[in-house]
Motif scaffolding. Sequence first.
Motif, PDB file in Angstrom:
ATOM      1  N   ARG A  71     -43.292 -25.194  26.806  1.00  0.00           N
ATOM      2  CA  ARG A  71     -43.098 -25.446  28.229  1.00  0.00           C
ATOM      3  C   ARG A  71     -42.324 -24.370  28.984  1.00  0.00           C
ATOM      4  NH1 ARG A  71     -39.847 -29.325  29.282  1.00  0.00           N
ATOM      5  NH2 ARG A  71     -39.038 -29.718  27.221  1.00  0.00           N
ATOM      6  N   VAL A  72     -41.550 -23.556  28.308  1.00  0.00           N
ATOM      7  CA  VAL A  72     -40.669 -22.616  28.999  1.00  0.00           C
ATOM      8  C   VAL A  72     -41.290 -21.221  29.012  1.00  0.00           C
ATOM      9  CG1 VAL A  72     -38.413 -21.513  28.942  1.00  0.00           C
ATOM     10  CG2 VAL A  72     -38.612 -23.942  28.431  1.00  0.00           C
ATOM     11  N   ASP A  73     -41.274 -20.621  30.176  1.00  0.00           N
ATOM     12  CA  ASP A  73     -41.783 -19.260  30.340  1.00  0.00           C
ATOM     13  C   ASP A  73     -40.702 -18.436  31.033  1.00  0.00           C
ATOM     14  OD1 ASP A  73     -43.124 -16.911  30.819  1.00  0.00           O
ATOM     15  OD2 ASP A  73     -44.809 -17.838  31.866  1.00  0.00           O
ATOM     16  N   VAL A  74     -40.096 -17.525  30.281  1.00  0.00           N
ATOM     17  CA  VAL A  74     -38.999 -16.711  30.830  1.00  0.00           C
ATOM     18  C   VAL A  74     -39.435 -15.278  31.120  1.00  0.00           C
ATOM     19  CG1 VAL A  74     -37.224 -18.108  29.694  1.00  0.00           C
ATOM     20  CG2 VAL A  74     -38.147 -16.080  28.533  1.00  0.00           C
ATOM     21  N   ARG A  75     -40.723 -15.006  31.009  1.00  0.00           N
ATOM     22  CA  ARG A  75     -41.184 -13.623  31.191  1.00  0.00           C
ATOM     23  C   ARG A  75     -40.767 -13.039  32.527  1.00  0.00           C
ATOM     24  NH1 ARG A  75     -47.331 -14.563  29.696  1.00  0.00           N
ATOM     25  NH2 ARG A  75     -46.794 -16.384  30.916  1.00  0.00           N
ATOM     26  N   GLY A  76     -40.766 -13.820  33.578  1.00  0.00           N
ATOM     27  CA  GLY A  76     -40.383 -13.328  34.897  1.00  0.00           C
ATOM     28  C   GLY A  76     -38.910 -12.982  35.012  1.00  0.00           C
ATOM     29  N   ASP A  77     -38.095 -13.488  34.099  1.00  0.00           N
ATOM     30  CA  ASP A  77     -36.655 -13.233  34.130  1.00  0.00           C
ATOM     31  C   ASP A  77     -36.234 -12.027  33.292  1.00  0.00           C
ATOM     32  OD1 ASP A  77     -36.223 -15.564  35.682  1.00  0.00           O
ATOM     33  OD2 ASP A  77     -36.290 -16.787  33.854  1.00  0.00           O
ATOM     34  N   LEU A  78     -37.088 -11.581  32.398  1.00  0.00           N
ATOM     35  CA  LEU A  78     -36.691 -10.566  31.424  1.00  0.00           C
ATOM     36  C   LEU A  78     -36.250  -9.255  32.067  1.00  0.00           C
ATOM     37  CD1 LEU A  78     -39.391 -11.157  28.663  1.00  0.00           C
ATOM     38  CD2 LEU A  78     -37.035 -12.027  28.758  1.00  0.00           C
ATOM     39  N   ALA A  79     -36.954  -8.792  33.081  1.00  0.00           N
ATOM     40  CA  ALA A  79     -36.626  -7.509  33.707  1.00  0.00           C
ATOM     41  C   ALA A  79     -35.259  -7.530  34.386  1.00  0.00           C
ATOM     42  CB  ALA A  79     -37.705  -7.126  34.720  1.00  0.00           C
ATOM     43  N   ASN A  80     -34.736  -8.716  34.685  1.00  0.00           N
ATOM     44  CA  ASN A  80     -33.440  -8.830  35.354  1.00  0.00           C
ATOM     45  C   ASN A  80     -32.264  -8.871  34.390  1.00  0.00           C
ATOM     46  OD1 ASN A  80     -34.684  -8.961  37.901  1.00  0.00           O
ATOM     47  ND2 ASN A  80     -35.101 -11.136  37.581  1.00  0.00           N
ATOM     48  N   LEU A  81     -32.522  -8.981  33.107  1.00  0.00           N
ATOM     49  CA  LEU A  81     -31.439  -9.036  32.127  1.00  0.00           C
ATOM     50  C   LEU A  81     -30.860  -7.648  31.930  1.00  0.00           C
ATOM     51  CD1 LEU A  81     -32.957 -11.464  29.478  1.00  0.00           C
ATOM     52  CD2 LEU A  81     -31.252 -11.960  31.220  1.00  0.00           C
ATOM     53  N   ARG A  82     -29.557  -7.568  31.968  1.00  0.00           N
ATOM     54  CA  ARG A  82     -28.888  -6.274  31.825  1.00  0.00           C
ATOM     55  C   ARG A  82     -27.854  -6.341  30.701  1.00  0.00           C
ATOM     56  NH1 ARG A  82     -32.723  -4.603  34.028  1.00  0.00           N
ATOM     57  NH2 ARG A  82     -32.872  -3.848  36.143  1.00  0.00           N
ATOM     58  N   VAL A  83     -28.325  -6.732  29.556  1.00  0.00           N
ATOM     59  CA  VAL A  83     -27.480  -6.754  28.360  1.00  0.00           C
ATOM     60  C   VAL A  83     -28.252  -6.091  27.219  1.00  0.00           C
ATOM     61  CG1 VAL A  83     -26.216  -8.848  29.010  1.00  0.00           C
ATOM     62  CG2 VAL A  83     -28.325  -9.050  27.693  1.00  0.00           C
ATOM     63  N   PRO A  84     -27.533  -5.433  26.342  1.00  0.00           N
ATOM     64  CA  PRO A  84     -28.229  -4.857  25.187  1.00  0.00           C
ATOM     65  C   PRO A  84     -28.857  -5.969  24.352  1.00  0.00           C
ATOM     66  CG  PRO A  84     -25.957  -4.051  25.344  1.00  0.00           C
ATOM     67  CD  PRO A  84     -26.102  -5.170  26.338  1.00  0.00           C
ATOM     68  N   ALA A  85     -30.038  -5.719  23.858  1.00  0.00           N
ATOM     69  CA  ALA A  85     -30.738  -6.703  23.032  1.00  0.00           C
ATOM     70  C   ALA A  85     -31.397  -5.981  21.872  1.00  0.00           C
ATOM     71  CB  ALA A  85     -31.788  -7.438  23.853  1.00  0.00           C
ATOM     72  N   LEU A  86     -31.384  -6.623  20.731  1.00  0.00           N
ATOM     73  CA  LEU A  86     -32.080  -6.114  19.562  1.00  0.00           C
ATOM     74  C   LEU A  86     -33.241  -7.054  19.291  1.00  0.00           C
ATOM     75  CD1 LEU A  86     -32.273  -4.165  17.142  1.00  0.00           C
ATOM     76  CD2 LEU A  86     -30.836  -5.794  15.886  1.00  0.00           C
ATOM     77  N   VAL A  87     -34.444  -6.537  19.284  1.00  0.00           N
ATOM     78  CA  VAL A  87     -35.624  -7.332  18.980  1.00  0.00           C
ATOM     79  C   VAL A  87     -36.128  -6.880  17.616  1.00  0.00           C
ATOM     80  CG1 VAL A  87     -37.971  -7.957  19.661  1.00  0.00           C
ATOM     81  CG2 VAL A  87     -36.213  -7.585  21.418  1.00  0.00           C
ATOM     82  N   ALA A  88     -36.033  -7.785  16.653  1.00  0.00           N
ATOM     83  CA  ALA A  88     -36.513  -7.501  15.301  1.00  0.00           C
ATOM     84  C   ALA A  88     -37.939  -8.030  15.184  1.00  0.00           C
ATOM     85  CB  ALA A  88     -35.610  -8.156  14.264  1.00  0.00           C
ATOM     86  N   VAL A  89     -38.807  -7.210  14.640  1.00  0.00           N
ATOM     87  CA  VAL A  89     -40.218  -7.561  14.515  1.00  0.00           C
ATOM     88  C   VAL A  89     -40.603  -7.583  13.033  1.00  0.00           C
ATOM     89  CG1 VAL A  89     -42.579  -6.925  15.131  1.00  0.00           C
ATOM     90  CG2 VAL A  89     -40.708  -6.419  16.705  1.00  0.00           C
ATOM     91  N   PRO A  90     -40.630  -8.778  12.429  1.00  0.00           N
ATOM     92  CA  PRO A  90     -41.162  -8.854  11.069  1.00  0.00           C
ATOM     93  C   PRO A  90     -42.689  -8.687  11.162  1.00  0.00           C
ATOM     94  CG  PRO A  90     -39.871 -10.821  11.635  1.00  0.00           C
ATOM     95  CD  PRO A  90     -40.111 -10.053  12.891  1.00  0.00           C
ATOM     96  N   THR A  91     -43.204  -7.621  10.605  1.00  0.00           N
ATOM     97  CA  THR A  91     -44.614  -7.298  10.827  1.00  0.00           C
ATOM     98  C   THR A  91     -45.575  -8.254  10.127  1.00  0.00           C
ATOM     99  OG1 THR A  91     -44.688  -5.715   8.997  1.00  0.00           O
ATOM    100  CG2 THR A  91     -44.077  -4.864  11.197  1.00  0.00           C
ATOM    101  N   GLY A  92     -45.068  -9.090   9.230  1.00  0.00           N
ATOM    102  CA  GLY A  92     -45.912 -10.079   8.575  1.00  0.00           C
ATOM    103  C   GLY A  92     -45.724 -11.477   9.135  1.00  0.00           C
ATOM    104  N   ASP A  93     -45.109 -11.574  10.312  1.00  0.00           N
ATOM    105  CA  ASP A  93     -44.849 -12.877  10.922  1.00  0.00           C
ATOM    106  C   ASP A  93     -46.165 -13.560  11.261  1.00  0.00           C
ATOM    107  OD1 ASP A  93     -43.913 -15.069  12.429  1.00  0.00           O
ATOM    108  OD2 ASP A  93     -42.287 -13.887  13.294  1.00  0.00           O
ATOM    109  N   ARG A  94     -46.322 -14.797  10.793  1.00  0.00           N
ATOM    110  CA  ARG A  94     -47.543 -15.555  10.999  1.00  0.00           C
ATOM    111  C   ARG A  94     -47.352 -16.633  12.076  1.00  0.00           C
ATOM    112  NH1 ARG A  94     -50.875 -15.727   6.265  1.00  0.00           N
ATOM    113  NH2 ARG A  94     -51.083 -17.961   6.507  1.00  0.00           N
ATOM    114  N   LEU A  95     -46.161 -16.670  12.696  1.00  0.00           N
ATOM    115  CA  LEU A  95     -45.902 -17.669  13.728  1.00  0.00           C
ATOM    116  C   LEU A  95     -45.705 -17.002  15.090  1.00  0.00           C
ATOM    117  CD1 LEU A  95     -45.521 -20.669  14.335  1.00  0.00           C
ATOM    118  CD2 LEU A  95     -43.090 -20.387  13.803  1.00  0.00           C
ATOM    119  N   VAL A  96     -44.817 -16.029  15.163  1.00  0.00           N
ATOM    120  CA  VAL A  96     -44.641 -15.237  16.379  1.00  0.00           C
ATOM    121  C   VAL A  96     -45.284 -13.888  16.084  1.00  0.00           C
ATOM    122  CG1 VAL A  96     -43.010 -14.156  17.964  1.00  0.00           C
ATOM    123  CG2 VAL A  96     -42.502 -16.418  16.993  1.00  0.00           C
ATOM    124  N   LEU A  97     -46.399 -13.629  16.707  1.00  0.00           N
ATOM    125  CA  LEU A  97     -47.140 -12.409  16.408  1.00  0.00           C
ATOM    126  C   LEU A  97     -46.299 -11.170  16.697  1.00  0.00           C
ATOM    127  CD1 LEU A  97     -50.596 -13.406  17.891  1.00  0.00           C
ATOM    128  CD2 LEU A  97     -49.919 -13.367  15.480  1.00  0.00           C
TER     129      LEU A  97
END
Length: 156
Positions: A71-97
């Motif tokens: 139900r939640v869509d935060v994509r429109g808010d992402l560009a306004n965030l001004r904090v460092p973020a680390l996005v880890a991408v497990p390349t074999g993830d079968r749930l979050v592509l």
Amino acid sequence: MADPLLEFAAALVTRLGRAGEWDAVARVATQSALSDGELGALTAETLEDAVAATREGLPPGTVDHFDLVRRVDVRGDLANLRVPALVAVPTGDRLVLPDSSRRLAAALPDAALVEIPGGAHVLGEQDRKVWLGHVREFLAGLPEGAARTAQQPPQL
């Protein structure tokens, strides 16, 4: 907003959980959370053991969590965030592509992206060590004082 695969899984888990079909939820979770290699290494018996362990470990808010994902869509808010973020991408993830995580990192102005080759949605022991190394490196690169709450590393 979830990508189509996560939306599909979230709808399935929500429906099954609301119907009290917890063994089916555990089967979906087990299949979704492990990598291809981890699943391929399981025998029929160890797969059933993994499903039973998953069933026992399902937190009370599982259905609410997956319903929120749908139900939640935060994509429109992402560009306004001004904090460092680390996005880890497990390349074999079968749930979050992995491409969904890459798009998240691209949408965050101050994001760093790291990949964990072959990692699953739930990281195995070796992948957790790789992840922790990335987290420590990321925190070490933050301005002085920004990482004070990370003084104690999590236990692996």
